[in-house]
Scaffold this active site. Sequence first.
Site, PDB file in Angstrom:
ATOM      1  CB  ALA A 242      -0.791  -0.106   1.173  1.00  0.00           C
ATOM      2  CG  HIS A 243      -1.226   4.901   0.540  1.00  0.00           C
ATOM      3  ND1 HIS A 243      -2.083   5.904  -0.046  1.00  0.00           N
ATOM      4  CD2 HIS A 243      -1.758   4.469   1.360  1.00  0.00           C
ATOM      5  CE1 HIS A 243      -3.148   5.813   0.937  1.00  0.00           C
ATOM      6  NE2 HIS A 243      -2.728   5.012   1.836  1.00  0.00           N
TER       7      HIS A 243
END
Lengths: 350, 350, 350
Positions: A242-243
Amino acid sequence: MPDASPGFSLAEIAQRLGGEVVGDGAVRIREIATLAQAGPEALSFLTNPKYRAQLATTKAAAVIVGPRDRDATGLPRIVVANPYAYLARALALFNPPPALAPGIHSSAVVEDGAQVDASAAIGPLTHVARGARIGARCRIGAGCHVGEGVVLGEDCVLHAGVTIYHGCILGRRVIVHAGAVIGADGFGFAPEDGHWVKIPQIGRVVIGDDVEIGANTTIDRGALDDTVIEEGVKLDNLIQIAHNVRIGAHTVMAACVGVAGSTTIGRHCMVGGAAGIIGHLTIADNVTIAVGSFVTKSITEPGSTYTGVWSAQPHREWMRMQARLRQVEEMAQRIRALEQRIQELERKQP
Amino acid sequence: MPDASPGFSLAEIAQRLGGEVVGDGAVRIREIATLAQAGPEALSFLTNPKYRAQLATTKAAAVIVGPRDRDATGLPRIVVANPYAYLARALALFNPPPALAPGIHSSAVVEDGAQVDASAAIGPLTHVARGARIGARCRIGAGCHVGEGVVLGEDCVLHAGVTIYHGCILGRRVIVHAGAVIGADGFGFAPEDGHWVKIPQIGRVVIGDDVEIGANTTIDRGALDDTVIEEGVKLDNLIQIAHNVRIGAHTVMAACVGVAGSTTIGRHCMVGGAAGIIGHLTIADNVTIAVGSFVTKSITEPGSTYTGVWSAQPHREWMRMQARLRQVEEMAQRIRALEQRIQELERKQP
Amino acid sequence: MPDASPGFSLAEIAQRLGGEVVGDGAVRIREIATLAQAGPEALSFLTNPKYRAQLATTKAAAVIVGPRDRDATGLPRIVVANPYAYLARALALFNPPPALAPGIHSSAVVEDGAQVDASAAIGPLTHVARGARIGARCRIGAGCHVGEGVVLGEDCVLHAGVTIYHGCILGRRVIVHAGAVIGADGFGFAPEDGHWVKIPQIGRVVIGDDVEIGANTTIDRGALDDTVIEEGVKLDNLIQIAHNVRIGAHTVMAACVGVAGSTTIGRHCMVGGAAGIIGHLTIADNVTIAVGSFVTKSITEPGSTYTGVWSAQPHREWMRMQARLRQVEEMAQRIRALEQRIQELERKQP
């Protein structure tokens, strides 16, 4: 896998890859195979001691062994400190990557303002957007998309159907397998009046040298800052990063792992398949996370091993185990009752 | 992320996005950054109270704050009811999507009988099959496949390498990230004589307005009826939605979730990463399902929170916990024995 | 789903697909629908006894029933031993796959030395590398990559965006859904001096007849030997099959399953969604593995069912259950104390 090449003599192999030849260095090698399956032109290997007995029965022409097994066979052999790494190099020697002629395939679309090194190969039906920079000797397969301003260092390999969103940076010798997506928007939304407002994701994905990324794995771009994959990291297939995650150098993750946003993972960690790590955690260096485990708290002790998976059991046993757990509360009450009764008895005791 | 644009004054931002300016509205803003990382031309934000102390030390030119923090800083500021949603809009203002010139790229293949609005952009090496209808201002990236008869409403964005099977319907402003597959066959087979007969999947996928779908996520078409994703749903990466699932409006799912066939999920639900929901269930509105949880029964109470994940522990502790559970049965026997012995003692009691 | 075809009479259907017509065989059928949704030109079906009451209220023109339900309705009907498999065939009759004209689309890239049967269809923007062999009547969708030396048997279907790496072999009638990746490198690295040396993966993926592979599923090529998927196997979406796995004939796996390297799975097994199977195991024939279960040991008993998933519960109950487990150790100590005290009492007993 038959190999049509003329092959190498054992001595030639050692000349190229190192190691000490013991026995007949002239023996000709055309392929590499396990001890059990090797034929008379195969180089085999002993990398796992449980196969040592097969040294006596293998039909291999020669074997790779460690110092401890130097005298465990009479076959011609190469003795090296790390037979497994040596096997890797020998396999690469016998199985060079398919030669891809440098140049841009006539069906590829390379936009004006993209810089493709003359030694790089751009495969058929691939799109390289403006501002992208493709380093020396890169090999980009069929049907890829390299977004605007993407930078690929030297000797990168993108297999077919890879997507790299605008602005992402790959180091040198990065390998990306088919279907992987690098730099899609991180999952960020602000709630407002019962619906969600998209938070633009303006960070990048920055990938170090010698990283390998598996098929259909996804690595999201950062929200404001970057998502960072340090050098030497190896990610298997169908992994989700994920980011704003940071993965430390030389960490490996088996397939189907998910790492939620803003988590920082140390160097030299090993994450088993289908493990999950929630967001905003910090995992120390050299940590091992067992297959299928769910990490919900930071792990601060370097070198520790974390586990969290229940093994499947025959259905009836599993049901009984769950029933036991439901008994625990009732058992606690019975223990309390017993304690009171025994206290009463003790009180009355003469 | 440096931003080369001339930027906006604080007052101009408030003019476009609303909010009350307190302090010098003429201050020039060129980028958006966290309090910790903001420079003298950055607009920052306080969306999480735990960073309030950073208001005193930030180098930002101005900040976005909520009504409660109106006086928490002397910096020029925009005061709004929902700073997080405001941040989203400010980020969009400073980072407009890459301008894609309308029109069909010369390398794209648009079949006869497909209708592409003149304001839409069809990227390089993308295929639009006959009967497809692409709405106004849609932006379709490189290497997509839009199947026969697919309908895209206005302002949809397909990133690179998206596949939409024949007959599927997308609403307006739908964003689909790279590698997502919409409308593949649901998994349906009838057993017969020791093998499986494929059940043709003749439903569609129907997606409402303002849905966002993550990279490499898969949404299967219905068997007879449709699979339905209602408006405002947000799906992260690597999610699997099986045939005939219905997801209610504004529900969000983090990455790696799987939903099995014919399950209906309510509106405004939140599903944590790697959660699983088995088939033929009904989940009420506003339900929260924690990360990694496995839902095996319908959830009828709106607003409830369900959990089912074991946290990974240091390996030795995990093993001891599992051992304890195996002790429970033996403990139950010992309690039974104690009860009999104490009853015997009590009976003999004077 | 409306169907514009002229349809068939009930008798014509039985002529093509078998089964005994009871009642008016001349009734015209234009579509297939559930009992609840069928209109007066629909053929419906009773495959699940819990819907039997709907036979009385359906508006269907006719129904498919099993021998037991031969007299359960007065509607025209087709009586067959296996109504579910019959339904599958009837759906296929009414929903033939989209006709794809044989031939190579002008935008496809078929390299010299690839053999494409004249009856096969190669979709737009697809790449077929040299040495590949595409069998009769294969239908390859848009944007696929068929690697060097790949062999596709007769009647294979590749949907859009499928990648098949060099050297992999597919049998006849194999269906591969969009985004699936077959033959990416297995995940193999040798540790050396704090980094990882890639072990070239020189095996192939070999897939039998009548296999179906779901969207974005990944099947890695073998390290030295092959990864093998036997005939009739059905794999759903987002499944990961690691190198050197063998899956026995007619085994089915629901979505999001992961199988680690070198595991051998028997024939006719059923693996529930999101299950995991670690590496180097052997699973017997006819084994059922429940959804979400993690298999960590070989399963030697054919036909057994294994389970390992905890159902999500309301958050408070889940927390209490976890707390109970932590109590167990303390309870064991209290039981020990009780045993000593009671022994003391018994000793003092006259």
